[in-house]
Every structure is written in C-alpha cells, then in structure tokens.
Design a protein around this motif. Structure first.
Motif, PDB file in Angstrom:
ATOM      1  N   GLY A 167       0.818  -1.222   0.000  1.00 22.53           N
ATOM      2  CA  GLY A 167       0.000   0.000   0.000  1.00 22.53           C
ATOM      3  C   GLY A 167       0.845   1.263   0.000  1.00 22.53           C
ATOM      4  N   ALA A 168       2.132   1.158   0.354  1.00 14.67           N
ATOM      5  CA  ALA A 168       3.019   2.323   0.312  1.00 14.67           C
ATOM      6  C   ALA A 168       3.597   2.446  -1.098  1.00 14.67           C
ATOM      7  CB  ALA A 168       4.147   2.159   1.325  1.00 14.67           C
ATOM      8  N   ILE A 255      -5.878   1.081   5.550  1.00 14.67           N
ATOM      9  CA  ILE A 255      -4.750   2.021   5.536  1.00 14.67           C
ATOM     10  C   ILE A 255      -5.210   3.390   6.046  1.00 14.67           C
ATOM     11  CG2 ILE A 255      -3.188   3.328   4.011  1.00 14.67           C
ATOM     12  CD1 ILE A 255      -2.936   0.780   2.307  1.00 14.67           C
ATOM     13  N   ASN A 287       2.490   3.171   4.507  1.00 12.32           N
ATOM     14  CA  ASN A 287       1.138   2.611   4.646  1.00 12.32           C
ATOM     15  C   ASN A 287       0.678   2.695   6.101  1.00 12.32           C
ATOM     16  OD1 ASN A 287       2.432   0.587   5.999  1.00 12.32           O
ATOM     17  ND2 ASN A 287       1.903  -1.049   4.572  1.00 12.32           N
TER      18      ASN A 287
END
Ligand SMILES: *Cc1c(COP(=O)(O)O)cnc(C)c1O
Length: 380
Positions: A167-168, A255, A287
């Motif tokens: 997610g980052a 997130i 994230n």
C-alpha cells in the motif's frame, strides 16, 4: 482489568467470514483453487506487477526468491540490519551469508550511501555477492531509486522485502513493484492478513512459473510424481486465499484507519519535549502499518523503556523497534557496515498500538495512560 490493547491485531469481520464460508462451501478445501488464482490476479493488479505467486508465508516467499535468483552456499547477500529475523533467516536457508547495512535516520531503511560503499568494499575483497535485499521498515518504502541504481552497477538482483509495506509507494511506484522480485507477508499482525501467508511478486513470467513449480514440491507435469529437483511445500491454501481477497478489498479502508491512528499520535505527542514521531513526514511512502516514537531521554526526562513499562501495567502493548540483526547472537559472526543509527533506534524507539481495529475509545485509553505517565515522570 481492561482488555489488552495490541500493536496490530487482525482486522476481520463479516466480509471475511462471507468469503471464507463461500470458499468452504464451494468444496475447494484442498490446496489451490479458484480463490488462489483470483487472489494472485487481484494483488498483481493492485501493486502493478505482471505476476503474483501466493505462498504459505512471507518467509517462504523470501526463501523462493533467493532460490529463484540462484543464491546459494558461499554467496554473500547484502541486506538491511534493521528488520525482522525472517529476512536474514531466509538468507541462511540457502547457505548464503548476510552482510548487514545500517539505516537512514528518518526511516530506519537501508542507507543507500552505505550500500554503495559496501558493494565497493566487497568487490575489492573479491567476495561473491549474489543479491541485495532491502527491507521496507514498518510500512515505509526504502529508497529504491538509489538502491536499485547501486545494485545494477554490479549486476545484482534486488529482492525487495515489502512484507511490511503493502500500500506504500516510492517515487510514484508502489512498494512490491520495485526490485526484480518482491515479497509480501499476510501474517496475522500485518496490514492485511490471511492468518498466515505471503506472496512473491515479479514481472518475469518464467520466474513466477518456476516459483509455482518449486512451491509445489517441484513436481513434473506427469501422473506418476516425477521429480528432477528438490522442491518445497509452500503454496497458500484456497481457503486462506479467500480470506486474503476479502482483506484486499478492504485494504484502502484499513490504511486510512492506520493513517488516522498516526495523526492521533502526532497530536498527542506534538507538545512533548524529546519525542519525535518516527518515519519522517513523507506520507506517500508509507502505509502507516505501525506508528513508533523516538524518545531522546535527556530532553524528555524519561525513556522509551519507562513508558513501555507504564503502558504494560495498564494492559497496553508497546514494543521497542526491531533489534538490529548485527546485534543478534545468531548473526554475531557476520559482517556489516554500520553508522550507529539502527542501534540508536532500537534503544530509543517505541512502537505503539497501531492497528486498524482500534476504536476511538481505545486510542483515548492509550492517550489517558500516556498523559498520566507524563504527569508522573516529567520533572516539575
Ligand atoms: C513479517 C515479516 C516477514 C515474514 O513474513 P511471514 O509471513 O511472517 O513469514 C519478513 N520480513 C519482514 C520485514 C517482516 O516484517
């Protein structure tokens, strides 16, 4: 006693139950099945890579990534010292030796300047370096722009340990899409979970096919179980893949919740002398998996360990950051290039409850406890 608040508990509910039951009722209980295929497709799309291979753990994914890149006995693998033991354990599984690189102060991630120096030194010493394995610490992507450039000067593959950073992103490209191969973990405490599981990500279709083959005992495609190589039993089960699909559909929501937890702690500690929220301020690279603070005890008048003991008495879990690998007894005979940052982070850092399951009243409970602690410890 109030119930214990944990750093990062699994965030599962009705949707996960529904997906899991549907997979169960469909009869696909045995390993592999349509949810494994769909989970792989959905994750590959999410991260922006061509291939994803669902495996039984992040550690298994690291192991097969190293095997796939031909890393073996006598090789040196250059990796981050600031990580969970799984990264360096996998390097030992293939008979290679880890060489540890220290950290950048803001993020704790591999310092690219140290990496460059280490690769130069190792080449000058005639060591056989086989791969570079950077780790995205606590959800913050490493500086892959510089790390990949340094590795490519020596023709080395980069295996990104993105177990903590799904997610980052870094420089506009998602964590897990950097490097030649990347690894995700869906362990119970990660940003999303399959209760236990992992994935190997790559743009190389042949590499993915070979990983699937190695992960299913290296079975040749014939009826009588023919084997020409040693394989592993590392595939993710179809039931767990169904759980993973439900979690992936909620990833953005989880997130966002962790981002809110980070802001909550930013506010809580904003006026407290000697305390800094760990990880710098570039939120795109993050994230928000875990939120940690760094405590300068001479400015604060108390230490991270003091706060940890206080919170523990109130049944609130907190922990030091990872103990760097070069300080671990099991890796005491390995070489490293150090700048003191990881040891300082270990000594002054504290990770606080950060999970997406935390409700506002849970966070308020942590805040009350921290305020009481500050009132009792700060010299008047
Ligand atoms: C969790 C983790 C792993 C291992 O993943 P598992 O799924 O628990 O095997 C590897 N590397 C890092 C940095 C991790 O945090």
């Amino acid at each position: 006693m109030k119930s214990r608040l944990y750093l990062s508990s699994p965030d599962v509910g009705d949707l996960e139950e529904k997906y899991l039951l549907e997979a169960f009722r469909s009869g696909w209980i045995a390993p592999l099945g349509p949810d494994v295929d769909a989970f792989e497709r959905e994750m590959a799309e999410r991260v922006g890579v061509r291939e994803a291979v669902a495996l039984s753990s992040g550690t298994a994914a690291l192991h097969l990534a190293l095997v796939g890149h031909g890393v073996g006995a006598g090789d040196v693998v250059v990796t981050s010292t600031m990580t969970f033991a799984a990264t360096s354990n996998a390097i030992r599984y293939v008979g290679a030796e880890p060489y540890f690189i220290d950290s950048e102060p803001d993020t704790g991630n591999m310092d690219p300047a140290l990496l460059e120096r280490a690769l130069e030194n190792l080449a000058a010493d005639g060591m056989k370096v086989a791969a570079v394995v950077p780790v995205d610490l606590l959800g913050k992507a490493a500086n892959y722009t510089k790390i990949c450039a340094a590795a490519s000067l020596y023709g080395l593959p980069v295996i990104a340990d993105a177990a903590e950073s799904l997610g980052a992103s870094h420089a506009g490209k998602k964590a897990g899409a950097w490097g030649d191969t990347a690894v995700l973990s869906f362990n119970g405490n990660k940003i999303m979970t399959t209760s236990g599981g992992g994935m190997l990500l790559t743009n190389d279709e042949a590499f993915a096919a070979r990983t699937r083959y190695l992960a299913t005992q290296a079975r040749q495609p014939v009826a009588h179980y023919e084997h020409t190589e040693v394989g592993y039993n590392y595939r993710l089960s179809n039931l767990l893949a169904a759980l993973g699909r439900a979690q992936l559909s909620r990833l953005d929501e989880m997130i966002e919740r962790r981002r809110a937890v980070r802001s909550f702690y930013r506010d809580l500690f904003s006026e407290v002398p000697g305390v800094r929220i760990f990880g710098g301020c570039n939120d795109d690279d993050d994230n928000f998996w875990l939120t940690s603070i760094e405590v300068d005890s001479s400015a604060a008048g108390w230490s991270a360990a003091d706060l940890r003991k206080w919170l523990d008495k109130e049944n609130i879990e907190s922990r030091p950051l990872w103990k760097p690998m070069h300080l671990q007894p099991v890796f005491s005979d390995t070489s490293s290039l150090l700048n003191g940052v990881s040891q300082r982070l270990f000594e002054t850092g504290l990770t606080l409850p950060s999970g997406s399951v935390l409700r506002s009243d849970d966070l308020e409970r942590v805040a009350c406890s921290v305020r009481e602690f500050l009132a009792s410890s700060v010299p008047a």
